[in-house]
Write a protein that holds these residues in place. Structure first.
Motif, short mmCIF file in Angstrom:
data_model
loop_
_atom_site.label_atom_id
_atom_site.label_comp_id
_atom_site.label_asym_id
_atom_site.label_seq_id
_atom_site.Cartn_x
_atom_site.Cartn_y
_atom_site.Cartn_z
N UNK A 1 112.06 37.93 112.53
CA UNK A 1 110.96 39.02 112.21
C UNK A 1 109.59 38.12 111.24
N UNK A 2 109.57 36.86 111.42
CA UNK A 2 108.83 36.30 110.69
C UNK A 2 107.30 36.64 111.35
N UNK A 3 106.20 36.89 110.36
CA UNK A 3 105.04 37.13 111.01
C UNK A 3 103.77 36.37 110.14
N UNK A 4 103.20 35.59 111.28
CA UNK A 4 102.32 34.50 110.97
C UNK A 4 101.10 35.22 110.00
N UNK A 5 100.66 36.41 110.49
CA UNK A 5 99.42 37.19 109.75
C UNK A 5 99.92 37.50 108.48
N UNK A 6 101.13 37.92 108.32
CA UNK A 6 101.64 38.40 107.11
C UNK A 6 101.57 37.14 105.97
N UNK A 7 102.05 35.96 106.37
CA UNK A 7 102.19 34.89 105.61
C UNK A 7 100.78 34.36 105.34
N UNK A 8 99.98 34.43 106.12
CA UNK A 8 98.47 34.28 105.96
C UNK A 8 97.92 35.24 104.44
N UNK A 9 98.15 36.44 104.71
CA UNK A 9 97.99 37.26 103.56
C UNK A 9 98.36 36.85 102.25
N UNK A 10 99.84 36.42 102.36
CA UNK A 10 100.73 35.78 101.04
C UNK A 10 99.79 34.65 100.76
N UNK A 11 99.61 33.56 101.28
CA UNK A 11 99.01 32.37 101.08
C UNK A 11 97.80 32.74 100.35
#
Length: 207
Positions: free
Chosen positions: A79-89
């Motif tokens: 369920x990894x989500x690249x968009x969400x990771x971008x927000x976190x970073x």
């Protein structure tokens, strides 16, 4: 597992929850769980909590954040989500820049105090409060860059109330990132201590 790691994970769950809610409102135009939204936004105004969990009104208010940690950082997660990771970073990077600017941190504190005074007259989710929180993000945090580009449904993203919610939630993410750093959280932990973060999040979800 150390108490400090437990608190670090809790604060990181706050960042993850804010980022997840940004994604949700950008895509759907609204937040399904108003209690989760309220706990996340209210964390901005809790500046003198005795315990870390009190910032969010208790650990059980961060279920979405803990689940996001598991989904995003677990090696086996589908369920990894690249968009969400971008927000976190992006949130963590912005907070690091903000932390180096004592003048902006002072302005941030004063503006948050103004919103606390507004809360005597308006509910937290009132348009007036959301607009005030959004303007703090737009005026103080966003200009130091790099800007976080939020993706979603253009129909919703053009609506002023949605824009206010997104900016207010990004500010909540910054607030959790400040707390995370104060508790010893570092960017390298996201890479090299992810197993501990996931284990702690899974433990919190079982409680």
């Amino acid at each position: 597992m150390s108490h400090n790691l437990e608190n670090q994970t809790l604060a990181f769950a706050g960042i993850c929850q804010a980022a997840h809610l940004v994604q949700q409102v950008a895509r759907q135009g609204s937040i399904d769980n108003k209690a989760t939204l309220t706990a996340t936004l209210n964390s901005i105004l809790v500046t003198d909590a005795e315990q870390t969990a009190d910032v969010y009104g208790g650990q059980d208010q961060l279920t979405l954040g803990y689940q996001t940690i598991v989904d995003q950082l677990s090696n086996k997660s589908a369920r990894k989500n690249a968009e969400l990771t971008r927000y976190l970073v992006g949130i963590v990077a912005l907070e690091r820049k903000l932390a180096k600017r004592q003048d902006l941190m002072a302005m941030l504190g004063e503006r948050i105090n103004q919103v606390k005074r507004q809360r005597h007259h308006f509910e937290l989710l009132d348009d007036q409060i959301l607009a005030s929180l959004a303007s703090i993000y737009s005026d103080i945090v966003s200009p130091i860059g790099p800007r976080i580009q939020v993706a979603g449904n253009p129909t919703y993203l053009q609506q002023t109330p949605v824009q206010h919610q997104i900016r207010a939630l990004l500010l909540a993410g910054i607030r959790s990132a400040v707390l995370w750093r104060q508790l010893g959280g570092k960017r390298r932990h996201i890479l090299f201590a992810r197993k501990q973060l996931v284990a702690r999040a899974q433990s919190a979800l079982r409680k």
